[in-house]
Write a protein that holds these residues in place. Structure first.
Motif, PDB file in Angstrom:
ATOM      1  N   SER A  41       4.892  31.671  86.788  1.00 11.14           N
ATOM      2  CA  SER A  41       5.615  30.429  87.091  1.00 11.14           C
ATOM      3  C   SER A  41       4.770  29.443  87.890  1.00 11.14           C
ATOM      4  O   SER A  41       5.167  28.290  88.061  1.00 11.14           O
ATOM      5  N   GLY A  42       3.604  29.883  88.413  1.00  9.07           N
ATOM      6  CA  GLY A  42       2.716  28.971  89.129  1.00  9.07           C
ATOM      7  C   GLY A  42       2.670  29.176  90.629  1.00  9.07           C
ATOM      8  O   GLY A  42       2.069  28.362  91.340  1.00  9.07           O
ATOM      9  N   LYS A  43       3.252  30.262  91.133  1.00  5.21           N
ATOM     10  CA  LYS A  43       3.350  30.479  92.580  1.00  5.21           C
ATOM     11  C   LYS A  43       1.959  30.579  93.231  1.00  5.21           C
ATOM     12  O   LYS A  43       1.652  29.862  94.186  1.00  5.21           O
ATOM     13  N   THR A  44       1.139  31.504  92.713  1.00  3.80           N
ATOM     14  CA  THR A  44      -0.188  31.708  93.293  1.00  3.80           C
ATOM     15  C   THR A  44      -1.075  30.492  93.079  1.00  3.80           C
ATOM     16  O   THR A  44      -1.848  30.113  93.968  1.00  3.80           O
ATOM     17  N   THR A  45      -0.967  29.865  91.938  1.00  6.05           N
ATOM     18  CA  THR A  45      -1.759  28.655  91.676  1.00  6.05           C
ATOM     19  C   THR A  45      -1.414  27.557  92.663  1.00  6.05           C
ATOM     20  O   THR A  45      -2.296  26.828  93.127  1.00  6.05           O
ATOM     21  N   LEU A  46      -0.147  27.449  93.018  1.00 11.77           N
ATOM     22  CA  LEU A  46       0.256  26.451  94.013  1.00 11.77           C
ATOM     23  C   LEU A  46      -0.387  26.755  95.359  1.00 11.77           C
ATOM     24  O   LEU A  46      -0.940  25.854  96.012  1.00 11.77           O
ATOM     25  N   LEU A  47      -0.352  28.012  95.792  1.00 10.50           N
ATOM     26  CA  LEU A  47      -0.983  28.378  97.062  1.00 10.50           C
ATOM     27  C   LEU A  47      -2.475  28.067  97.036  1.00 10.50           C
ATOM     28  O   LEU A  47      -3.034  27.578  98.026  1.00 10.50           O
ATOM     29  N   LYS A  48      -3.125  28.343  95.923  1.00 15.24           N
ATOM     30  CA  LYS A  48      -4.573  28.105  95.832  1.00 15.24           C
ATOM     31  C   LYS A  48      -4.905  26.614  95.874  1.00 15.24           C
ATOM     32  O   LYS A  48      -5.980  26.228  96.336  1.00 15.24           O
ATOM     33  N   ASN A  49      -4.005  25.783  95.398  1.00 10.81           N
ATOM     34  CA  ASN A  49      -4.193  24.340  95.534  1.00 10.81           C
ATOM     35  C   ASN A  49      -3.994  23.892  96.971  1.00 10.81           C
ATOM     36  O   ASN A  49      -4.700  23.008  97.462  1.00 10.81           O
ATOM     37  N   VAL A  50      -3.038  24.512  97.654  1.00  8.01           N
ATOM     38  CA  VAL A  50      -2.777  24.151  99.050  1.00  8.01           C
ATOM     39  C   VAL A  50      -3.980  24.456  99.927  1.00  8.01           C
ATOM     40  O   VAL A  50      -4.363  23.661 100.794  1.00  8.01           O
ATOM     41  N   CYS A  51      -4.625  25.616  99.706  1.00  9.62           N
ATOM     42  CA  CYS A  51      -5.758  26.010 100.556  1.00  9.62           C
ATOM     43  C   CYS A  51      -7.095  25.553  99.986  1.00  9.62           C
ATOM     44  O   CYS A  51      -8.149  25.913 100.507  1.00  9.62           O
ATOM     45  N   HIS A  52      -7.058  24.765  98.932  1.00 12.00           N
ATOM     46  CA  HIS A  52      -8.248  24.116  98.367  1.00 12.00           C
ATOM     47  C   HIS A  52      -9.193  25.093  97.658  1.00 12.00           C
ATOM     48  O   HIS A  52     -10.367  24.794  97.473  1.00 12.00           O
ATOM     49  N   LEU A  53      -8.687  26.252  97.265  1.00  8.99           N
ATOM     50  CA  LEU A  53      -9.474  27.112  96.382  1.00  8.99           C
ATOM     51  C   LEU A  53      -9.511  26.525  94.977  1.00  8.99           C
ATOM     52  O   LEU A  53     -10.454  26.759  94.215  1.00  8.99           O
ATOM     53  N   LEU A  54      -8.461  25.791  94.625  1.00  6.73           N
ATOM     54  CA  LEU A  54      -8.400  25.055  93.376  1.00  6.73           C
ATOM     55  C   LEU A  54      -8.168  23.577  93.684  1.00  6.73           C
ATOM     56  O   LEU A  54      -7.539  23.240  94.682  1.00  6.73           O
ATOM     57  N   LYS A  60      -2.011  14.952  95.403  1.00  4.89           N
ATOM     58  CA  LYS A  60      -2.731  15.246  96.649  1.00  4.89           C
ATOM     59  C   LYS A  60      -1.985  16.252  97.503  1.00  4.89           C
ATOM     60  O   LYS A  60      -0.762  16.401  97.421  1.00  4.89           O
ATOM     61  N   VAL A  61      -2.776  16.947  98.345  1.00  2.12           N
ATOM     62  CA  VAL A  61      -2.262  17.882  99.334  1.00  2.12           C
ATOM     63  C   VAL A  61      -2.703  17.377 100.703  1.00  2.12           C
ATOM     64  O   VAL A  61      -3.896  17.148 100.929  1.00  2.12           O
ATOM     65  N   VAL A  62      -1.741  17.204 101.605  1.00  3.29           N
ATOM     66  CA  VAL A  62      -2.024  16.687 102.942  1.00  3.29           C
ATOM     67  C   VAL A  62      -1.685  17.778 103.960  1.00  3.29           C
ATOM     68  O   VAL A  62      -0.574  18.300 103.977  1.00  3.29           O
ATOM     69  N   ILE A  63      -2.664  18.113 104.799  1.00  3.87           N
ATOM     70  CA  ILE A  63      -2.500  19.100 105.857  1.00  3.87           C
ATOM     71  C   ILE A  63      -2.661  18.384 107.190  1.00  3.87           C
ATOM     72  O   ILE A  63      -3.720  17.781 107.451  1.00  3.87           O
ATOM     73  N   SER A  64      -1.623  18.414 108.020  1.00  2.00           N
ATOM     74  CA  SER A  64      -1.699  17.762 109.337  1.00  2.00           C
ATOM     75  C   SER A  64      -2.221  16.325 109.216  1.00  2.00           C
ATOM     76  O   SER A  64      -3.158  15.917 109.913  1.00  2.00           O
ATOM     77  N   PHE A  71     -11.315  18.049 104.743  1.00  3.53           N
ATOM     78  CA  PHE A  71     -11.678  19.032 105.751  1.00  3.53           C
ATOM     79  C   PHE A  71     -12.993  19.705 105.367  1.00  3.53           C
ATOM     80  O   PHE A  71     -13.202  20.048 104.200  1.00  3.53           O
ATOM     81  N   LYS A  72     -13.866  19.913 106.323  1.00  2.00           N
ATOM     82  CA  LYS A  72     -14.982  20.824 106.124  1.00  2.00           C
ATOM     83  C   LYS A  72     -14.419  22.241 106.128  1.00  2.00           C
ATOM     84  O   LYS A  72     -13.342  22.490 106.660  1.00  2.00           O
ATOM     85  N   SER A  73     -15.155  23.166 105.534  1.00  2.91           N
ATOM     86  CA  SER A  73     -14.609  24.519 105.342  1.00  2.91           C
ATOM     87  C   SER A  73     -14.202  25.174 106.662  1.00  2.91           C
ATOM     88  O   SER A  73     -13.131  25.784 106.765  1.00  2.91           O
ATOM     89  N   LYS A  74     -15.030  25.040 107.700  1.00  3.75           N
ATOM     90  CA  LYS A  74     -14.690  25.648 108.976  1.00  3.75           C
ATOM     91  C   LYS A  74     -13.517  24.931 109.639  1.00  3.75           C
ATOM     92  O   LYS A  74     -12.692  25.565 110.299  1.00  3.75           O
ATOM     93  N   GLU A  75     -13.418  23.613 109.456  1.00  2.00           N
ATOM     94  CA  GLU A  75     -12.288  22.869 110.009  1.00  2.00           C
ATOM     95  C   GLU A  75     -10.985  23.330 109.374  1.00  2.00           C
ATOM     96  O   GLU A  75      -9.981  23.532 110.061  1.00  2.00           O
TER      97      GLU A  75
END
Length: 258
Positions: A41-54, A60-64, A71-75
């Motif tokens: 259904s797209g659950k894991t794909t959605l998470l991977k988009n949120v954390c920028h793996l995809l 767009k995805v906006v974090i804070s 964001f740089k990877s460490k940020e």
């Protein structure tokens, strides 16, 4: 409510197949959110988009208040921690070393962990009841213990947001409850925003503030568990009939297939 995560018109595809279709989502800061839906259904794909793996095809995805790709990877690792499904380490490190890996976003090149880093890792192990395992190897402990260690490693990043992809899959009911009770405690005590994918409808209903119900790459319904998990929505998404049973000891009802 202040948003920890804001998603606008997100679309993702593998090759020419649309996997996520114009997802719009507002995740309140400090909330516990479960994503439910059938396989594919797209659950894991959605998470991977949120954390920028995809990276999304559109939207767009906006974090804070910042686009995730800025964001740089460490940020980003200081802002958000992720525990992937079946998370493990390739090498058989001891538990303390695995948890200390969570301090990587804070350690400069050619530096090693400080006493403060070790103290933070120790506190994370205390919170997850894994401190007694610190000298054991990651492959020498049980599946439920290993999952708690991975959550301890995530906490050592000191994130504002924790993403969990099927954190209780392949665990027996004892460990499933332990993991979800731990997550709920961390959510309440640390004001930690948690988003998790789950298959167990009743456990999601019991522990979540909000549920996102997905099917075929789209959000079918978002809301409080009792608003989302209706007979009609469950029949529409899972193609099964259920009874909704209210139990005095739980705020939200239980779902019983018929």
């Amino acid at each position: 409510m202040v948003a920890a995560i804001q998603i606008e018109n997100l679309k993702f595809k593998y090759a020419e197949e649309d996997v996520l279709k114009y997802i719009n989502l507002h995740v309140p800061k400090g909330s516990f959110v479960s994503i439910l839906g059938p396989n594919g259904s797209g659950k894991t794909t959605l998470l991977k988009n949120v954390c920028h793996l995809l990276k999304p095809y559109e939207g767009k995805v906006v974090i804070s208040d910042q686009l995730v790709e800025r964001f740089k990877s460490k940020e980003l690792a200081r802002e958000m921690a992720v525990v992937h499904q079946g998370a493990n380490t390739e090498f058989d490190f001891n538990v303390e070393d695995v948890v200390l890996m969570g301090r990587f976003p804070y350690i400069k090149k050619f530096q090693s962990e400080t006493l403060e880093d070790i103290a933070i890792a120790t506190e994370a192990m205390k919170k997850t009841s894994t401190l007694h395992l610190k000298h054991k190897t990651i492959k020498g402990i049980s599946g439920g213990e290993r999952q708690r260690v991975m959550i301890a490693r995530a906490l050592t990043q000191e994130p504002q947001i924790l993403l969990l992809d099927e954190p209780i899959s392949h665990l027996d009911i004892k460990y499933q409850l332990e993991i979800l009770k731990l997550c709920k405690m961390l959510n309440a005590e640390n004001n930690l925003t948690i988003i998790t994918t789950l298959h167990d409808i009743n456990l999601a209903t019991r522990f979540s503030d909000y549920i996102i119900l997905m099917n075929h790459g789209e959000i079918v319904e978002i809301g409080k568990p009792f608003e989302v998990m209706t007979k009609e929505n469950i029949r529409r998404v899972y193609e099964v009939d259920v009874e909704i049973v209210k139990m005095d000891q739980f705020e939200n009802p239980m779902i019983v297939p018929i």
